[in-house]
Design a protein around this motif. Structure first.
Motif, PDB file in Angstrom:
ATOM      1  N   ALA A 241      33.958  32.505  39.696  1.00  0.00           N
ATOM      2  CA  ALA A 241      34.800  32.790  40.857  1.00  0.00           C
ATOM      3  C   ALA A 241      36.239  33.100  40.441  1.00  0.00           C
ATOM      4  O   ALA A 241      36.904  33.922  41.060  1.00  0.00           O
ATOM      5  N   ALA A 242      36.690  32.476  39.361  1.00  0.00           N
ATOM      6  CA  ALA A 242      38.049  32.706  38.878  1.00  0.00           C
ATOM      7  C   ALA A 242      38.176  33.991  38.072  1.00  0.00           C
ATOM      8  O   ALA A 242      39.275  34.423  37.766  1.00  0.00           O
ATOM      9  N   GLY A 243      37.059  34.595  37.694  1.00  0.00           N
ATOM     10  CA  GLY A 243      37.101  35.854  36.954  1.00  0.00           C
ATOM     11  C   GLY A 243      37.025  35.705  35.452  1.00  0.00           C
ATOM     12  O   GLY A 243      37.392  36.620  34.710  1.00  0.00           O
ATOM     13  N   ASN A 244      36.553  34.571  34.979  1.00  0.00           N
ATOM     14  CA  ASN A 244      36.442  34.324  33.544  1.00  0.00           C
ATOM     15  C   ASN A 244      35.095  34.779  32.999  1.00  0.00           C
ATOM     16  O   ASN A 244      34.120  34.871  33.735  1.00  0.00           O
TER      17      ASN A 244
ATOM     18  N   CYS B 136      35.061  41.391  34.427  1.00  0.00           N
ATOM     19  CA  CYS B 136      34.893  40.101  35.110  1.00  0.00           C
ATOM     20  C   CYS B 136      35.889  39.892  36.243  1.00  0.00           C
ATOM     21  O   CYS B 136      35.709  39.003  37.058  1.00  0.00           O
ATOM     22  N   ARG B 137      36.945  40.662  36.276  1.00  0.00           N
ATOM     23  CA  ARG B 137      38.048  40.398  37.199  1.00  0.00           C
ATOM     24  C   ARG B 137      37.831  40.910  38.617  1.00  0.00           C
ATOM     25  O   ARG B 137      38.405  40.360  39.544  1.00  0.00           O
TER      26      ARG B 137
ATOM     27  N   ARG C 173      32.496  39.499  40.813  1.00  0.00           N
ATOM     28  CA  ARG C 173      32.395  38.040  40.948  1.00  0.00           C
ATOM     29  C   ARG C 173      31.442  37.659  42.071  1.00  0.00           C
ATOM     30  O   ARG C 173      30.610  36.767  41.913  1.00  0.00           O
ATOM     31  N   MET C 174      31.564  38.343  43.205  1.00  0.00           N
ATOM     32  CA  MET C 174      30.669  38.048  44.331  1.00  0.00           C
ATOM     33  C   MET C 174      29.223  38.368  43.977  1.00  0.00           C
ATOM     34  O   MET C 174      28.318  37.606  44.312  1.00  0.00           O
ATOM     35  N   GLN C 175      29.015  39.472  43.283  1.00  0.00           N
ATOM     36  CA  GLN C 175      27.659  39.864  42.878  1.00  0.00           C
ATOM     37  C   GLN C 175      27.061  38.818  41.937  1.00  0.00           C
ATOM     38  O   GLN C 175      25.898  38.443  42.078  1.00  0.00           O
ATOM     39  N   GLN C 176      27.865  38.298  41.014  1.00  0.00           N
ATOM     40  CA  GLN C 176      27.381  37.281  40.085  1.00  0.00           C
ATOM     41  C   GLN C 176      27.065  35.969  40.805  1.00  0.00           C
ATOM     42  O   GLN C 176      26.062  35.316  40.518  1.00  0.00           O
ATOM     43  N   LEU C 177      27.915  35.580  41.755  1.00  0.00           N
ATOM     44  CA  LEU C 177      27.663  34.355  42.512  1.00  0.00           C
ATOM     45  C   LEU C 177      26.411  34.481  43.378  1.00  0.00           C
ATOM     46  O   LEU C 177      25.622  33.535  43.483  1.00  0.00           O
ATOM     47  N   LYS C 178      26.198  35.646  43.979  1.00  0.00           N
ATOM     48  CA  LYS C 178      24.983  35.861  44.772  1.00  0.00           C
ATOM     49  C   LYS C 178      23.741  35.841  43.890  1.00  0.00           C
ATOM     50  O   LYS C 178      22.698  35.317  44.286  1.00  0.00           O
TER      51      LYS C 178
END
Length: 160
Positions: free
Chosen positions: A130-133, A20-21, A26-31
């Motif tokens: 976005a924070a990596g959690n 997750c870090r 993180r960018m891939q998950q947000l997209k």
């Protein structure tokens, strides 16, 4: 209760693996979350209408645009948030290398509210990703149509 322990255990294992870090993850998950909102817009609005009897324009402006705006902000600011930030040095730290390095908390639980059932789950989810959690999402059972939809579509777009 056993199922909840499995869900939390799986989230802890994902976080402990370090998956997750990374900034790329993180960018891939947000997209993927942005793609989900855009592709499932009609279903989301229909679920909100069924639960709260909100008009499509009202639900769109409060729920969909709120999430898309939060996603745009997070994706724009994420590289600078993830980077170590230099701090002002004082007499004691003058010869040291001093900086603040943001670190994720671990596993985050998001409990949705009934009155804005989509946006009040998605906005904290965006921040936590976005924070990596690693995140466990529990939508409000009062807004059952939206809860059912969120439970069905999130695993289709985000890493389980």
């Amino acid at each position: 209760m056993e199922r909840m322990q499995q869900v939390v255990g799986r989230a802890r294992a994902a976080f402990n693996s370090g998956r997750c870090r990374s900034l790329e993850f993180r960018m891939q998950q947000l997209k993927a979350l942005e793609r989900m909102v855009q592709e499932k817009e009609k279903e989301i609005l229909a679920a909100i209408k069924a639960d709260l009897h909100k008009s499509a324009s009202n639900a769109y402006s409060h729920e969909i645009l709120g999430v898309l705006g939060e996603l745009a902000l997070a994706m724009d600011k994420l590289p600078s948030w993830a980077a170590p930030q230099p701090v002002k040095k004082n007499l004691l730290t003058m010869r040291d290398e001093a900086y603040i390095c943001p670190e994720p908390l671990g596993v985050v639980l998001i409990i949705g509210a009934w009155n804005y059932p989509f946006v009040l789950v998605m906005q904290p989810l965006i921040g936590a990703i976005a924070a990596g959690n690693a995140v466990v999402v529990k939508p409000s059972e009062i807004s059952e149509n939206t809860a059912r939809l969120v439970a069905a579509i999130l695993p289709q777009y985000l890493d389980r």
